[in-house]
Motif scaffolding. Structure first.
Motif, PDB file in Angstrom:
ATOM      1  N   ALA A   1     -15.516   2.739 -17.987  1.00  0.00           N
ATOM      2  CA  ALA A   1     -15.718   1.285 -17.979  1.00  0.00           C
ATOM      3  C   ALA A   1     -14.896   0.628 -16.870  1.00  0.00           C
ATOM      4  O   ALA A   1     -15.392  -0.224 -16.129  1.00  0.00           O
ATOM      5  N   ARG A   2     -13.644   1.030 -16.737  1.00  0.00           N
ATOM      6  CA  ARG A   2     -12.778   0.481 -15.677  1.00  0.00           C
ATOM      7  C   ARG A   2     -13.268   0.952 -14.305  1.00  0.00           C
ATOM      8  O   ARG A   2     -13.231   0.196 -13.334  1.00  0.00           O
TER       9      ARG A   2
ATOM     10  N   GLU B   1     -16.077  -1.212 -13.244  1.00  0.00           N
ATOM     11  CA  GLU B   1     -15.575  -2.538 -12.853  1.00  0.00           C
ATOM     12  C   GLU B   1     -15.008  -2.505 -11.426  1.00  0.00           C
ATOM     13  O   GLU B   1     -15.355  -3.340 -10.585  1.00  0.00           O
ATOM     14  N   ILE B   2     -14.155  -1.528 -11.150  1.00  0.00           N
ATOM     15  CA  ILE B   2     -13.546  -1.425  -9.817  1.00  0.00           C
ATOM     16  C   ILE B   2     -14.609  -1.101  -8.768  1.00  0.00           C
ATOM     17  O   ILE B   2     -14.652  -1.714  -7.700  1.00  0.00           O
TER      18      ILE B   2
ATOM     19  N   THR C   1     -17.824  -1.649  -8.767  1.00  0.00           N
ATOM     20  CA  THR C   1     -18.702  -2.793  -8.509  1.00  0.00           C
ATOM     21  C   THR C   1     -18.029  -3.786  -7.575  1.00  0.00           C
ATOM     22  O   THR C   1     -18.654  -4.305  -6.642  1.00  0.00           O
ATOM     23  N   ALA C   2     -16.738  -4.031  -7.788  1.00  0.00           N
ATOM     24  CA  ALA C   2     -16.005  -4.946  -6.904  1.00  0.00           C
ATOM     25  C   ALA C   2     -15.929  -4.392  -5.481  1.00  0.00           C
ATOM     26  O   ALA C   2     -16.089  -5.137  -4.508  1.00  0.00           O
TER      27      ALA C   2
END
Length: 195
Positions: free
Chosen positions: A23-24, A27-28, A30-31
């Motif tokens: 999940a993290r 998130e990273i 995608t950024a």
């Protein structure tokens, strides 16, 4: 086979997601992808990390496998959807296996002899590792005898010293801890945007 010149064109960041849960990692990643400034590397030292790689690769963005130290790991990386491989050192069997699998390989180098052998093996981009031990001056000094080499400075690089390595000739920066800690990625992206 894509080349690192294609993968890293306009993307000076290789974000290294070592031991980051899925999940993290999403998130990273995608950024990083949304910024247009980088690609993602997942070191595949555990079965969980291979699953993170597989999940990220399914998104259709550039993601590679890191800490690839054996031809067997190259096969795992390819099966999981990696588009490149990265190693901490230079192993010609791993270079060959990666190229045979259609994956550009980024071997770790720290000496002139390793740079020489990596270039002869068909690697145009090389991982200067560990960058903080080598220092920015090492990159400048290697550009004399090896002007064709392109380097990804990796190991201890973050927002605090990114400009130093880029100014010394690094074509990209491999960054792990600084992109996974809270606020670290935003700080680094701000530095990269400012040039």
């Amino acid at each position: 086979m894509n080349s690192f010149s294609d993968l890293l064109s306009g993307r000076p960041l290789v974000a290294i997601l070592r031991g980051v849960p899925v999940a993290r990692a999403l998130e990273i990643s995608t950024a990083v992808w949304d910024s247009g400034l980088g690609v993602v590397e997942v070191p595949i030292q555990t079965p969980e990390a291979v699953e993170v790689l597989r999940e990220l690769a399914s998104r259709g963005e550039p993601v590679g496998a890191g800490t690839v130290r054996t031809p067997e790991q190259v096969a795992v990386a390819a099966e999981a959807g990696a588009v490149f491989t990265v190693a901490p050192g230079l192993d010609l069997d791993v270079v060959r296996a990666s190229h045979d699998a259609g994956l550009p390989h980024l071997p770790g180098v720290a000496t002139a002899s390793e740079v020489h052998h990596a270039l002869r093996a068909g690697c145009e981009w090389l991982k200067a590792f560990p960058a903080t031990s080598l220092g920015p001056g090492w990159l400048r000094e290697m550009s004399g005898p090896f002007p064709e080499a392109r380097f990804v400075a990796t190991g201890g690089v973050g927002a605090h010293n990114a400009r130093d390595y880029l100014a010394a000739g690094a074509g990209a920066l491999g960054v792990g801890g600084a992109v996974t800690r809270a606020g670290g990625l935003a700080e680094l992206l701000a530095v990269l945007r400012d040039g």
